[in-house]
Design a protein around this motif. Structure first.
Motif, short mmCIF file in Angstrom:
data_model
loop_
_atom_site.label_atom_id
_atom_site.label_comp_id
_atom_site.label_asym_id
_atom_site.label_seq_id
_atom_site.Cartn_x
_atom_site.Cartn_y
_atom_site.Cartn_z
N UNK B 82 12.23 44.15 51.14
CA UNK B 82 12.54 45.53 51.55
C UNK B 82 13.95 45.55 52.13
N UNK B 83 14.58 46.72 52.06
CA UNK B 83 15.93 46.85 52.60
C UNK B 83 15.92 46.64 54.11
N UNK B 84 14.92 47.22 54.78
CA UNK B 84 14.85 47.04 56.24
C UNK B 84 14.71 45.58 56.59
N UNK B 85 13.85 44.87 55.88
CA UNK B 85 13.68 43.44 56.11
C UNK B 85 14.97 42.68 55.88
N UNK B 86 15.67 43.02 54.79
CA UNK B 86 16.92 42.32 54.48
C UNK B 86 17.97 42.55 55.56
N UNK B 140 21.80 47.14 45.78
CA UNK B 140 21.40 47.45 44.40
C UNK B 140 19.90 47.23 44.22
N UNK B 141 19.39 46.13 44.83
CA UNK B 141 17.95 45.87 44.74
C UNK B 141 17.16 47.01 45.39
N UNK B 142 17.67 47.52 46.52
CA UNK B 142 16.98 48.62 47.21
C UNK B 142 16.97 49.88 46.34
N UNK B 143 18.08 50.11 45.63
CA UNK B 143 18.14 51.25 44.71
C UNK B 143 17.13 51.04 43.59
N UNK B 149 18.40 56.45 46.90
CA UNK B 149 18.87 57.13 45.68
C UNK B 149 20.22 56.52 45.28
N UNK B 150 20.41 56.31 44.00
CA UNK B 150 21.63 55.67 43.50
C UNK B 150 22.88 56.48 43.85
N UNK B 151 22.70 57.80 44.02
CA UNK B 151 23.89 58.64 44.28
C UNK B 151 24.05 58.96 45.76
N UNK B 152 23.35 58.26 46.63
CA UNK B 152 23.51 58.52 48.07
C UNK B 152 24.94 58.17 48.50
N UNK B 153 25.67 59.14 49.05
CA UNK B 153 27.08 58.89 49.39
C UNK B 153 27.27 57.88 50.52
N UNK B 154 26.22 57.58 51.28
CA UNK B 154 26.36 56.60 52.37
C UNK B 154 26.41 55.17 51.83
N UNK B 194 21.07 56.22 54.82
CA UNK B 194 20.79 55.88 53.42
C UNK B 194 19.55 56.61 52.91
N UNK B 195 18.88 57.37 53.79
CA UNK B 195 17.66 58.06 53.38
C UNK B 195 16.54 57.09 53.07
N UNK B 196 16.59 55.89 53.64
CA UNK B 196 15.59 54.85 53.32
C UNK B 196 14.45 54.86 54.33
#
Lengths: 196, 196
Positions: B82-86, B140-143, B149-154, B194-196
């Motif tokens: 997970x992104x949070x874990x990473x 990229x893995x989180x996307x 979202x791939x287009x998230x500007x953050x 990141x909206x995650x």
């Protein structure tokens, strides 16, 4: 001491003060904080060291007040009616050329503070804390307008987000921070993190 | 040159390399980058300057490789699912004491780069760019997992958010960055932006 007494009678005019601050910032850009001496300031501005010490107390105070004087707007004066408007105003009050000059000056001072505790104290008390107070007021208004929830955990990190982006722009992207970068960062990061 | 030839025959062992890097970092903490000389490194590690130059090419490269060697984990090796874990793994791989030491070392180097273009280049190529590549892969893995979202500007500002918070913690709060601070900042700022 005779000289100091003479000066104590005559007040420094705002024009003279502005001239003096400009000379201090010029010297600071040329030689840096450590090599800047009160003698050099006195000589360049045709004033006496006694005058400088009487009026400003120390080199640290003189330098920080010169920095504060050149700031185009204080955060506390910004109030556009929305948080987005306030934050954009905050980063567009300086043009890019000035921002680059200021970033370079502040980088020099950030190095000097590690050797000069009185400079760190003056920067905190005269420049940093008033700005933080202004930023807190700006955020409190946004909470009162219902733009941000009062318990949003990002609220306490707004200084880290804003100052951090400004400071590391050069390191990360090898280019100076600009209005366009900071405005885009506010829209992409700061406002979404605040849920605004 | 006879000495360099001798060394070219025998390879430096990993143990010897680690010992050498530790000595370089010790010197760097004691005297700073500008005052650190290859002579001092040679003398403290009982090696010849010729060996050092043959193996590392320059002081800048030796210093940056010593920094890279002491890093406990490379970002590229982190993959918790997970992104949070990473991101949490990223900031908790160093204990607080090490983080404080490293921040102080990096602050010293950040000053030195303004006078030493080869140090800036070595830091970028050997330390900074590999980390950026690892961070990009992590995002990229989180996307791909659908967390962002791939287009998230953050997305393009993640380095500014993370490095910025680390760098300005001392300035803003007058205390060193800690695991607890960075973990809380990731949860409050980075993931929501990141909206995650």
């Amino acid at each position: 001491m005779a000289e100091a007494t003479t000066v104590r009678r005559s007040r420094i005019t705002p024009e003279r003060e502005a001239e003096l601050y400009a000379a201090v910032l010029g010297l600071l850009r040329e030689v840096g904080y450590d090599a800047l001496t009160m003698d050099a300031v006195a000589s360049r501005t045709r004033s006496s060291k006694a005058t400088l010490y009487r009026q400003w107390g120390s080199k640290a105070e003189l330098v920080v007040k010169a920095l504060r004087h050149q700031k185009p707007v204080n955060i506390g004066e910004i109030d556009t009616g929305t948080l987005r408007g306030d934050l954009h105003e905050l980063v567009t009050r300086e043009d890019d050329c000035r921002m680059e000059q200021d970033t370079s000056l502040m980088r020099g001072l950030a190095m000097a503070v590690h050797e000069n505790a009185d400079l760190l104290r003056a920067l905190r008390e005269l420049l940093f804390e008033p700005e933080m107070t202004g930023l807190e007021r700006m955020l409190r208004r946004a909470v009162e307008r219902g733009e941000i929830r009062a318990d949003n955990p990002a609220l306490e990190y707004v200084p880290h987000m804003l100052i951090g982006a400004l400071v590391v722009r050069g390191l990360v992207d090898n280019q100076p921070p600009t209005q366009a970068f900071l405005t885009s960062y506010i829209d992409a990061v700061v406002l979404p993190a605040l849920g605004a």
